[in-house]
Motif scaffolding. Sequence first.
Motif, PDB file in Angstrom:
ATOM      1  N   LEU A   1       0.831  -1.204   0.000  1.00 48.49           N
ATOM      2  CA  LEU A   1       0.000   0.000   0.000  1.00 48.49           C
ATOM      3  C   LEU A   1       0.865   1.254   0.000  1.00 48.49           C
ATOM      4  CD1 LEU A   1      -2.714  -1.123   2.574  1.00 48.49           C
ATOM      5  CD2 LEU A   1      -2.875  -1.114   0.076  1.00 48.49           C
ATOM      6  N   VAL A   2       2.033   1.180   0.646  1.00 44.86           N
ATOM      7  CA  VAL A   2       2.980   2.299   0.607  1.00 44.86           C
ATOM      8  C   VAL A   2       3.415   2.548  -0.837  1.00 44.86           C
ATOM      9  CG1 VAL A   2       5.276   3.088   1.290  1.00 44.86           C
ATOM     10  CG2 VAL A   2       3.803   1.958   2.972  1.00 44.86           C
ATOM     11  N   PHE A   3       3.778   1.477  -1.525  1.00 44.34           N
ATOM     12  CA  PHE A   3       4.211   1.623  -2.913  1.00 44.34           C
ATOM     13  C   PHE A   3       3.076   2.093  -3.807  1.00 44.34           C
ATOM     14  CE2 PHE A   3       8.298  -0.189  -2.077  1.00 44.34           C
ATOM     15  CZ  PHE A   3       9.071   0.265  -3.128  1.00 44.34           C
ATOM     16  N   ASP A   4       1.842   1.731  -3.461  1.00 40.97           N
ATOM     17  CA  ASP A   4       0.715   2.210  -4.242  1.00 40.97           C
ATOM     18  C   ASP A   4       0.613   3.737  -4.158  1.00 40.97           C
ATOM     19  OD1 ASP A   4      -1.720   1.715  -5.831  1.00 40.97           O
ATOM     20  OD2 ASP A   4      -2.752   2.496  -4.064  1.00 40.97           O
ATOM     21  N   LEU A   5       0.866   4.302  -2.973  1.00 37.27           N
ATOM     22  CA  LEU A   5       0.845   5.761  -2.846  1.00 37.27           C
ATOM     23  C   LEU A   5       2.018   6.399  -3.585  1.00 37.27           C
ATOM     24  CD1 LEU A   5      -0.359   6.607   0.775  1.00 37.27           C
ATOM     25  CD2 LEU A   5      -1.651   6.427  -1.355  1.00 37.27           C
ATOM     26  N   ILE A   6       3.158   5.716  -3.598  1.00 42.27           N
ATOM     27  CA  ILE A   6       4.294   6.223  -4.374  1.00 42.27           C
ATOM     28  C   ILE A   6       3.928   6.263  -5.855  1.00 42.27           C
ATOM     29  CG2 ILE A   6       6.673   5.762  -5.101  1.00 42.27           C
ATOM     30  CD1 ILE A   6       6.471   6.744  -2.241  1.00 42.27           C
ATOM     31  N   MET A   7       3.279   5.207  -6.343  1.00 48.20           N
ATOM     32  CA  MET A   7       2.858   5.190  -7.746  1.00 48.20           C
ATOM     33  C   MET A   7       1.822   6.279  -8.012  1.00 48.20           C
ATOM     34  SD  MET A   7       4.842   2.971  -8.793  1.00 48.20           S
ATOM     35  CE  MET A   7       4.326   3.179 -10.480  1.00 48.20           C
ATOM     36  N   LEU A   8       0.923   6.488  -7.057  1.00 52.42           N
ATOM     37  CA  LEU A   8      -0.080   7.545  -7.192  1.00 52.42           C
ATOM     38  C   LEU A   8       0.586   8.907  -7.326  1.00 52.42           C
ATOM     39  CD1 LEU A   8      -3.064   8.509  -7.043  1.00 52.42           C
ATOM     40  CD2 LEU A   8      -2.791   8.584  -4.560  1.00 52.42           C
ATOM     41  N   ALA A   9       1.642   9.122  -6.547  1.00 50.34           N
ATOM     42  CA  ALA A   9       2.317  10.417  -6.544  1.00 50.34           C
ATOM     43  C   ALA A   9       3.209  10.615  -7.766  1.00 50.34           C
ATOM     44  CB  ALA A   9       3.140  10.568  -5.265  1.00 50.34           C
ATOM     45  N   PHE A  10       3.803   9.539  -8.264  1.00 50.36           N
ATOM     46  CA  PHE A  10       4.841   9.668  -9.287  1.00 50.36           C
ATOM     47  C   PHE A  10       4.339   9.446 -10.708  1.00 50.36           C
ATOM     48  CE2 PHE A  10       7.706  10.002  -5.917  1.00 50.36           C
ATOM     49  CZ  PHE A  10       8.997  10.191  -6.370  1.00 50.36           C
ATOM     50  N   SER A  11       3.249   8.710 -10.876  1.00 53.69           N
ATOM     51  CA  SER A  11       2.873   8.301 -12.227  1.00 53.69           C
ATOM     52  C   SER A  11       1.446   8.709 -12.556  1.00 53.69           C
ATOM     53  CB  SER A  11       3.014   6.773 -12.376  1.00 53.69           C
ATOM     54  OG  SER A  11       2.040   6.111 -11.577  1.00 53.69           O
ATOM     55  N   SER A  12       1.125   8.668 -13.833  1.00 53.53           N
ATOM     56  CA  SER A  12      -0.246   8.934 -14.277  1.00 53.53           C
ATOM     57  C   SER A  12      -0.888   7.597 -14.628  1.00 53.53           C
ATOM     58  CB  SER A  12      -0.250   9.863 -15.488  1.00 53.53           C
ATOM     59  OG  SER A  12       0.552   9.334 -16.527  1.00 53.53           O
ATOM     60  N   GLY A  13      -1.491   6.964 -13.654  1.00 53.18           N
ATOM     61  CA  GLY A  13      -2.176   5.696 -13.887  1.00 53.18           C
ATOM     62  C   GLY A  13      -1.541   4.502 -13.224  1.00 53.18           C
ATOM     63  N   GLY A  14      -0.264   4.578 -12.867  1.00 51.19           N
ATOM     64  CA  GLY A  14       0.410   3.458 -12.232  1.00 51.19           C
ATOM     65  C   GLY A  14      -0.185   3.148 -10.866  1.00 51.19           C
ATOM     66  N   LYS A  15      -0.200   1.859 -10.506  1.00 47.70           N
ATOM     67  CA  LYS A  15      -0.754   1.466  -9.215  1.00 47.70           C
ATOM     68  C   LYS A  15      -0.352   0.036  -8.891  1.00 47.70           C
ATOM     69  CE  LYS A  15      -5.190   0.068 -11.299  1.00 47.70           C
ATOM     70  NZ  LYS A  15      -6.658   0.252 -11.257  1.00 47.70           N
ATOM     71  N   GLU A  16      -0.456  -0.311  -7.612  1.00 48.37           N
ATOM     72  CA  GLU A  16      -0.306  -1.696  -7.185  1.00 48.37           C
ATOM     73  C   GLU A  16      -1.695  -2.322  -7.166  1.00 48.37           C
ATOM     74  OE1 GLU A  16       2.578  -2.440  -7.373  1.00 48.37           O
ATOM     75  OE2 GLU A  16       3.757  -0.707  -6.762  1.00 48.37           O
ATOM     76  N   ARG A  17      -1.754  -3.633  -7.425  1.00 47.39           N
ATOM     77  CA  ARG A  17      -3.040  -4.285  -7.612  1.00 47.39           C
ATOM     78  C   ARG A  17      -3.233  -5.461  -6.657  1.00 47.39           C
ATOM     79  NH1 ARG A  17      -1.158  -2.504 -12.662  1.00 47.39           N
ATOM     80  NH2 ARG A  17      -2.728  -1.344 -13.854  1.00 47.39           N
ATOM     81  N   SER A  18      -4.499  -5.686  -6.310  1.00 46.13           N
ATOM     82  CA  SER A  18      -4.850  -6.848  -5.502  1.00 46.13           C
ATOM     83  C   SER A  18      -4.884  -8.083  -6.389  1.00 46.13           C
ATOM     84  CB  SER A  18      -6.217  -6.648  -4.850  1.00 46.13           C
ATOM     85  OG  SER A  18      -7.236  -6.637  -5.839  1.00 46.13           O
ATOM     86  N   GLU A  19      -4.976  -9.254  -5.769  1.00 44.68           N
ATOM     87  CA  GLU A  19      -5.037 -10.490  -6.539  1.00 44.68           C
ATOM     88  C   GLU A  19      -6.265 -10.497  -7.458  1.00 44.68           C
ATOM     89  OE1 GLU A  19      -4.344 -15.265  -5.761  1.00 44.68           O
ATOM     90  OE2 GLU A  19      -4.063 -13.808  -4.151  1.00 44.68           O
ATOM     91  N   GLU A  20      -7.378  -9.974  -6.973  1.00 47.00           N
ATOM     92  CA  GLU A  20      -8.587  -9.916  -7.788  1.00 47.00           C
ATOM     93  C   GLU A  20      -8.405  -8.962  -8.965  1.00 47.00           C
ATOM     94  OE1 GLU A  20     -12.459 -10.942  -8.924  1.00 47.00           O
ATOM     95  OE2 GLU A  20     -11.122 -11.833  -7.424  1.00 47.00           O
ATOM     96  N   GLU A  21      -7.729  -7.844  -8.737  1.00 50.89           N
ATOM     97  CA  GLU A  21      -7.475  -6.894  -9.827  1.00 50.89           C
ATOM     98  C   GLU A  21      -6.548  -7.502 -10.879  1.00 50.89           C
ATOM     99  OE1 GLU A  21      -7.814  -2.456  -7.930  1.00 50.89           O
ATOM    100  OE2 GLU A  21      -6.214  -3.741  -7.158  1.00 50.89           O
ATOM    101  N   TRP A  22      -5.539  -8.249 -10.431  1.00 52.17           N
ATOM    102  CA  TRP A  22      -4.661  -8.940 -11.380  1.00 52.17           C
ATOM    103  C   TRP A  22      -5.459  -9.953 -12.193  1.00 52.17           C
ATOM    104  CZ3 TRP A  22      -0.341  -7.363 -13.183  1.00 52.17           C
ATOM    105  CH2 TRP A  22       0.562  -6.633 -12.394  1.00 52.17           C
ATOM    106  N   LYS A  23      -6.350 -10.672 -11.544  1.00 57.88           N
ATOM    107  CA  LYS A  23      -7.184 -11.665 -12.242  1.00 57.88           C
ATOM    108  C   LYS A  23      -7.964 -11.025 -13.378  1.00 57.88           C
ATOM    109  CE  LYS A  23     -11.094 -14.801 -11.443  1.00 57.88           C
ATOM    110  NZ  LYS A  23     -12.030 -15.338 -10.419  1.00 57.88           N
ATOM    111  N   ASN A  24      -8.621  -9.909 -13.090  1.00 57.59           N
ATOM    112  CA  ASN A  24      -9.431  -9.231 -14.107  1.00 57.59           C
ATOM    113  C   ASN A  24      -8.570  -8.659 -15.224  1.00 57.59           C
ATOM    114  OD1 ASN A  24     -11.724  -9.790 -12.581  1.00 57.59           O
ATOM    115  ND2 ASN A  24     -11.609  -7.844 -11.464  1.00 57.59           N
ATOM    116  N   LEU A  25      -7.432  -8.080 -14.846  1.00 60.09           N
ATOM    117  CA  LEU A  25      -6.537  -7.476 -15.832  1.00 60.09           C
ATOM    118  C   LEU A  25      -5.974  -8.536 -16.773  1.00 60.09           C
ATOM    119  CD1 LEU A  25      -5.236  -4.636 -16.417  1.00 60.09           C
ATOM    120  CD2 LEU A  25      -3.250  -5.480 -15.161  1.00 60.09           C
ATOM    121  N   LEU A  26      -5.504  -9.645 -16.204  1.00 56.33           N
ATOM    122  CA  LEU A  26      -4.897 -10.707 -17.005  1.00 56.33           C
ATOM    123  C   LEU A  26      -5.924 -11.350 -17.934  1.00 56.33           C
ATOM    124  CD1 LEU A  26      -2.672 -12.280 -14.224  1.00 56.33           C
ATOM    125  CD2 LEU A  26      -1.850 -11.085 -16.258  1.00 56.33           C
ATOM    126  N   LYS A  27      -7.127 -11.558 -17.435  1.00 55.60           N
ATOM    127  CA  LYS A  27      -8.178 -12.155 -18.269  1.00 55.60           C
ATOM    128  C   LYS A  27      -8.474 -11.282 -19.476  1.00 55.60           C
ATOM    129  CE  LYS A  27     -12.878 -14.009 -18.061  1.00 55.60           C
ATOM    130  NZ  LYS A  27     -14.068 -14.250 -17.183  1.00 55.60           N
TER     131      LYS A  27
END
Length: 369
Positions: free
Chosen positions: A319-345
């Motif tokens: 979650l710390v890295f997710d905030l770093i991605m929020l601050a540094f990137s436009s769209g970058g984020k860390e994902r939960s297992e369920e989010e990875w499932k949907n993205l990969l599918k």
Amino acid sequence: MKVGNMNAAAANSPCTSLFESEEEEQAGQAEAWKYTFAFVDSLAVKSVVLLGIPDIIARHGPKATLSLSQIAAELPTQKPDVNCLFRILRFLVAKNFFRAETSERENEVRYGLTPASKWMLKDGASLSMSAMLLMQDDVRSVAPLHHLNECILEGGVAFEKAHGLQSWDYAVAHPQYSDLFNQAMACNANIVMKAILSKYEGFQGLNSLVDVGGGIGATVGEIVKAHPTINGINYDLPHVIATAPHFTGVKHVGGDMFKEVPSADAVFMKWVLHDWGDEDCVKILKQCRKAIPETGKVIIVDPVLNAAEKTAMDPSLGLVFDLIMLAFSSGGKERSEEEWKNLLKEGGFPRFNVIAIPALQSVIEAFPY
């Protein structure tokens, strides 16, 4: 207003009325103080890392302890402020970054390394987090976090609000900061690749592997070195490939992962997809799907929030890295297992495994069948 009336007003204030008991109020205040001064921990560590104090102690052996005067004598100055040094070391002992032993014979405190400070060596340590600490605690890296409230109110990217440029453009315009960033990424790569190569067995049986976003090729070079039967392809933007050195068993290819990915038995992506939003990730994954056979796979190395496979790492680090991605990137984020499932599918990979490794990241194996 009389003092008595002031006390009565305070007792009836909305803030006080939120607490169910005096114990809860006091415990909450203690936690609030921790959040208020949490930055002190990291910046105190930064001060001793910049001075090389963990290295000074380590040069005398992994179990060595040094007195205050011995540490001061090895600092790069003839007149160190020993009292200042003492107070910082005392604080970091309380935080378990250093350990302290009292020598009865010499009647003095001696300081030694702990598991945490052993990770903060600068001089020749193959596994070190010092470069990551120095990059993350640099004033230019911290500045975007001061704009998160603005991002909530009006959208946008915190890094651009702080510096007027996207993070990649800023790095190009400021070589010193770019160097800090590259050193941080290199130190993380060393840590993660050691974890992957010691625990992950999915490279066995592969004849070819393409590292998408592989930089100058060091990562795929390490994989090929450990698995010599693999023909490695390092794939990145042409201007990056132009600076890539030779690695045995590795071919460098320049291109754009949004348009094409070189064919191979498997695609490897380390800390790539977390830089991008879902729509862009799907585009990348679809190119990866075209690049591999039906029996192939994509090997992703990224944090997995709330993963079923647990590691020794504090799960809140993701979650710390997710905030770093929020601050540094436009769209970058860390994902939960369920989010990875949907993205990969959506990207053409209906089946996947999450494999825990001794690192902040996990290995995600994704299959096209």
